[in-house]
Design a protein around this motif. Structure first.
Motif, PDB file in Angstrom:
ATOM      1  N   SER A 106       2.254 -29.675  46.815  1.00 11.59           N
ATOM      2  CA  SER A 106       3.486 -30.227  46.488  1.00 11.59           C
ATOM      3  C   SER A 106       4.027 -30.538  45.876  1.00 11.59           C
ATOM      4  O   SER A 106       5.578 -31.487  45.986  1.00 11.59           O
TER       5      SER A 106
ATOM      6  N   LEU B 203      -7.609 -32.256  45.632  1.00 13.27           N
ATOM      7  CA  LEU B 203      -6.173 -32.662  45.114  1.00 13.27           C
ATOM      8  C   LEU B 203      -5.632 -31.399  44.085  1.00 13.27           C
ATOM      9  O   LEU B 203      -4.509 -31.141  44.621  1.00 13.27           O
TER      10      LEU B 203
ATOM     11  N   ALA C 179      -4.753 -37.611  42.189  1.00 10.94           N
ATOM     12  CA  ALA C 179      -5.526 -36.965  40.778  1.00 10.94           C
ATOM     13  C   ALA C 179      -5.145 -37.657  39.692  1.00 10.94           C
ATOM     14  O   ALA C 179      -6.096 -37.569  38.986  1.00 10.94           O
TER      15      ALA C 179
ATOM     16  N   ARG D 281      -6.874 -42.484  49.311  1.00  9.58           N
ATOM     17  CA  ARG D 281      -8.006 -41.221  49.524  1.00  9.58           C
ATOM     18  C   ARG D 281      -7.562 -41.024  51.382  1.00  9.58           C
ATOM     19  O   ARG D 281      -8.017 -39.823  51.395  1.00  9.58           O
TER      20      ARG D 281
ATOM     21  N   TYR E  18       4.130 -37.106  49.798  1.00 10.90           N
ATOM     22  CA  TYR E  18       3.398 -36.426  49.218  1.00 10.90           C
ATOM     23  C   TYR E  18       2.642 -35.845  48.036  1.00 10.90           C
ATOM     24  O   TYR E  18       1.603 -36.590  48.048  1.00 10.90           O
TER      25      TYR E  18
ATOM     26  N   ASN F  73      -0.870 -36.882  46.178  1.00  7.86           N
ATOM     27  CA  ASN F  73      -1.427 -36.506  44.949  1.00  7.86           C
ATOM     28  C   ASN F  73      -1.238 -36.882  43.686  1.00  7.86           C
ATOM     29  O   ASN F  73      -2.795 -36.178  43.599  1.00  7.86           O
TER      30      ASN F  73
ATOM     31  N   LEU G 275      -3.067 -34.960  55.862  1.00  8.34           N
ATOM     32  CA  LEU G 275      -3.641 -33.349  56.131  1.00  8.34           C
ATOM     33  C   LEU G 275      -4.273 -32.998  55.877  1.00  8.34           C
ATOM     34  O   LEU G 275      -4.155 -31.745  56.800  1.00  8.34           O
TER      35      LEU G 275
ATOM     36  N   GLU H 222      -4.827 -27.369  53.830  1.00  3.27           N
ATOM     37  CA  GLU H 222      -4.248 -28.658  54.252  1.00  3.27           C
ATOM     38  C   GLU H 222      -5.466 -29.327  54.370  1.00  3.27           C
ATOM     39  O   GLU H 222      -6.161 -30.183  54.380  1.00  3.27           O
TER      40      GLU H 222
ATOM     41  N   ILE I 197      -3.904 -28.330  46.779  1.00  3.29           N
ATOM     42  CA  ILE I 197      -2.601 -29.197  47.070  1.00  3.29           C
ATOM     43  C   ILE I 197      -1.487 -29.402  46.294  1.00  3.29           C
ATOM     44  O   ILE I 197      -0.752 -29.694  46.293  1.00  3.29           O
ATOM     45  N   ALA I 198      -2.014 -29.219  44.926  1.00  2.00           N
ATOM     46  CA  ALA I 198      -0.938 -29.409  44.263  1.00  2.00           C
ATOM     47  C   ALA I 198       0.167 -29.120  44.243  1.00  2.00           C
ATOM     48  O   ALA I 198       1.106 -28.959  44.160  1.00  2.00           O
TER      49      ALA I 198
END
Length: 128
Positions: free
Chosen positions: A84, A77, A114, A11, A106, A110, A18, A60, A80-81
């Protein structure tokens, strides 16, 4: 000394990545020479639009801060999904000939994080 878990290390490292990527998005750049035409055209169109790279950079940066400080990390998360997924699709569709694992790493990081926060997302999948 407090034990640090593998998800915590991932993390924090992903959060730092990021933050760096978010910062880079604020620098005006041009596509690298030698990239496929479709890749170059798409990237140049995004740069020319002006706001897209800034929005991605802000997302980001926010997600990176959330992950590094472990505050609202599950929300970071989620933010940014879509990025990704887009990075992987961009690589697969517009630049399939080169070997660049970065979008896949990346997306994997993610997805892995998650998964570690899956309890936080349980309510999103309950039928109402």
């Amino acid at each position: 000394m407090k034990n640090i878990s593998i998800p915590a290390i991932v993390r924090i490292l992903f959060g730092v990545v990021l933050l760096l990527l978010g910062y880079v998005n604020f620098e005006q750049s041009t596509p690298l020479p030698g990239t496929p035409d479709a890749h170059m055209a798409f990237e140049q169109a995004i740069i020319d639009a002006g706001y897209v790279t800034k929005v991605v950079g802000v997302i980001e940066l926010l997600a990176g801060l959330m992950l590094v400080f472990n505050r609202y990390a599950a929300l970071g998360l989620l933010l940014i999904a879509p990025l990704s997924v887009n990075f992987v699709l961009f690589k697969v569709v517009l630049d399939p000939g080169t070997i660049a694992p970065i979008p896949f790493v990346y997306a994997f990081l993610n997805a892995y994080l998650a998964w570690t926060y899956r309890e936080k997302y349980r309510a999103l999948f309950e039928p109402r």
